[in-house]
Design an enzyme around this catalytic site. Sequence first.
Site, PDB file in Angstrom:
ATOM      1  N   GLU A  35      48.174  -8.944  -3.111  1.00 24.51           N
ATOM      2  CA  GLU A  35      48.141  -8.374  -1.758  1.00 24.51           C
ATOM      3  C   GLU A  35      49.499  -8.671  -1.121  1.00 24.51           C
ATOM      4  O   GLU A  35      49.917  -9.832  -1.086  1.00 24.51           O
ATOM      5  CB  GLU A  35      47.022  -9.009  -0.947  1.00 24.51           C
ATOM      6  CG  GLU A  35      45.627  -8.736  -1.491  1.00 24.51           C
ATOM      7  CD  GLU A  35      44.563  -9.458  -0.693  1.00 24.51           C
ATOM      8  OE1 GLU A  35      44.372  -9.118   0.484  1.00 24.51           O
ATOM      9  OE2 GLU A  35      43.943 -10.390  -1.248  1.00 24.51           O
ATOM     10  N   ARG A 266      41.303 -20.740 -11.129  1.00 24.78           N
ATOM     11  CA  ARG A 266      42.632 -20.598 -10.547  1.00 24.78           C
ATOM     12  C   ARG A 266      43.403 -21.905 -10.698  1.00 24.78           C
ATOM     13  O   ARG A 266      42.833 -22.946 -11.033  1.00 24.78           O
ATOM     14  CB  ARG A 266      42.541 -20.198  -9.074  1.00 24.78           C
ATOM     15  CG  ARG A 266      41.909 -21.236  -8.178  1.00 24.78           C
ATOM     16  CD  ARG A 266      41.823 -20.744  -6.746  1.00 24.78           C
ATOM     17  NE  ARG A 266      41.201 -21.742  -5.892  1.00 24.78           N
ATOM     18  CZ  ARG A 266      41.005 -21.558  -4.582  1.00 24.78           C
ATOM     19  NH1 ARG A 266      41.386 -20.443  -4.008  1.00 24.78           N
ATOM     20  NH2 ARG A 266      40.423 -22.505  -3.871  1.00 24.78           N
ATOM     21  N   LYS A 276      47.985 -18.837   1.443  1.00 25.19           N
ATOM     22  CA  LYS A 276      49.103 -18.099   2.040  1.00 25.19           C
ATOM     23  C   LYS A 276      49.076 -18.213   3.563  1.00 25.19           C
ATOM     24  O   LYS A 276      50.128 -18.235   4.200  1.00 25.19           O
ATOM     25  CB  LYS A 276      49.058 -16.636   1.606  1.00 25.19           C
ATOM     26  CG  LYS A 276      49.590 -16.407   0.209  1.00 25.19           C
ATOM     27  CD  LYS A 276      49.848 -14.943  -0.084  1.00 25.19           C
ATOM     28  CE  LYS A 276      48.601 -14.203  -0.427  1.00 25.19           C
ATOM     29  NZ  LYS A 276      48.851 -12.846  -0.925  1.00 25.19           N
TER      30      LYS A 276
END
Length: 668
Positions: A35, A266, A276
């Site tokens: 993204e 992850r 983020k």
Amino acid sequence: MSEETKSLNFIEHIIEEDLANGLAKDKLRFRFPPEPNGYLHIGHTKAIGISFGLGLKYNAPVNLRFDDTNPAKEEQEYVDAIKNDVAWLGYQWENELYSSDYFQQLYDWAVQLIKDEKAYVDSQSSEAMAEQKGTPTQPGVDGPYRNRSVEENLDLFNRMKNGEFNEGEHILRAKIDMQHPNMLMRDPIMYRILKKHHHRTGNDWCIYPMYDWTHGESDYIEQISHSLCSLEFKPHRELYDWFKEQVYDYAKETYPMQPKQREFARLNLSYTIMSKRKLLKLVEEQVVSGWDDPRMPTISGLRRRGYTPNSIRQFIEKVGVAKRENVIDVALLEFCVREDLNKTAPRVMAVLDPLKVVITNYPDDKEEWLEAENNPEDDSAGFRKVPFSKEIYIEKEDFKEEAGSKFFRLKLGGEVRLKNAYIIKAENVVKDAEGNITEVHCTYDTDTSKKVKGTLHWVSIKHAVKAEVREYDRLFMDEAPDSHDGKDFMEFLNPNSLNIINAFVEPSLTEAKVGEQFQFQRLGYFNVDDDSKSDGLVFNKTVGLRDSWAKQAPKQNNPQKSQNNKPQQQRKAINVVQQLGKKYTNYPPEKQEKVKAELQALAKDVAYDELEPLFGTAVKKAGTRIAVMITLKELLKNGLERNDAINEFIEKALEDKNEILVVEASEV
């Protein structure tokens, strides 16, 4: 280990099973779908490495697709940075694509779902919808607009698209099951009104598709064979499949293959923030200088810090592909960059905390240009010339007026070797009014064949070049700064994460270019920062020669454990080194790094005379020889002079079959 003999990870097993069951190899297709709402960080490198790694393994295309469905947070700056980072890591994508490329197709499919009574427009407030949705243990209830007619839904959705309503007035929802056990299946939102400018489509749209609706259908349109994502998307898989199966009936002739979503753990890294949103907060509140601040875990920050693409790819390879979440010690990442730079970085001399040394019997007006090896690990690196004169700088910590037998550096009456130069002996000191030593007066000896235990780096004062050195440390003091309930992660910021030093470097560095990397001998690895100019060199410390945090880690206060360990604590350090070495080769990489840090800390209490007898350890005891090599490296870093026994031990290690021992020996 070769690619052929290396065991497959669970994702590769899935792919191999699909191929065995009839999936044509030329139908394999992968994607990396970031993204564009921030910069990529070290956590993303795992997803990048998995998808692009599979592309390389199976000779299959990998798309770089930007899931750009939220214009409120997305910018072209992030798109450009992501492309730059992926390319810098060494990966090439087949197609550069955007979810916004599919906005019209997604809209058309949504209209078809409305016609098939599988989607409807809801006009409730967000609070009302949340209340009706229920909880994980309580089923939801149908809302008042769930059974609107197809005609009314089509009219409202068209008017939403045309901009007739304000944000929040209406949404489009999938019509699945409000009592479904998986809350994500309780009529999820497909579209919301957002009157925001999109970085690619401008103002063409004022409704934007939600991520869950867009992501899976983008995979479907691109005919991705295996949609790989992190574990937090596992609950979304059922919804991913539902959406995919609905549109398959509309487009199976054009898009015959349905993607398969599978999840992997992850990458979580100690002492590091991966959100983020939180990284953006650090930037916005100017805790750091920007997304590429060398303290940031962003790829651009790591690049500016001096990390190499190869070191990051090796790190991802060592971490591997897992099904369960775990936290990787940041020391493993630091190990990988040390290992890589050791092979490639030229050796130079720099003094960060200078102490003036005057060589009293060296002629005042004389200077020599002595030959120095650029990199003992690289035969092609060649040699350079370094200047020598009557007055030089050494590190302040490399001199003591009085010191014990384990101090292998310079002390009054003692001798050391100057790297690439002569042997000097400290005769006396000059002090200021406060009693601080300002100069050390030495004599030099041209007989360099003499055996002395210490070797120091230095720079000639007459030729020294001033440079700014930025010493970076971990940005957070806590291993998991965002895991404490009721506490802001900002509370754990390290106030000493940046230390700016006015240093002196040898003159060969005047031609150093931005991004070039060097080993400052005995100090660590440094690279030339973006701020560097021809008249003002700036270096960033990438990583030290060893893990300095291992010594700082707090010990657990466990009375029973400490009682059990009491006999070991009383044992001599050399015996503990032997004990730690016995199982070294059986440990996974993370555990090896921790044991290595223990060995490095123990080295300060090991005398060379205790270590040398272990040079003859049997070949089959590889772990012990590795532990001895790690300990020896610390003694050499602290000034121990090489001798024939040391050289022979290292040479034998370099020829050994054990890869770990070879790596450790190559760093000496």
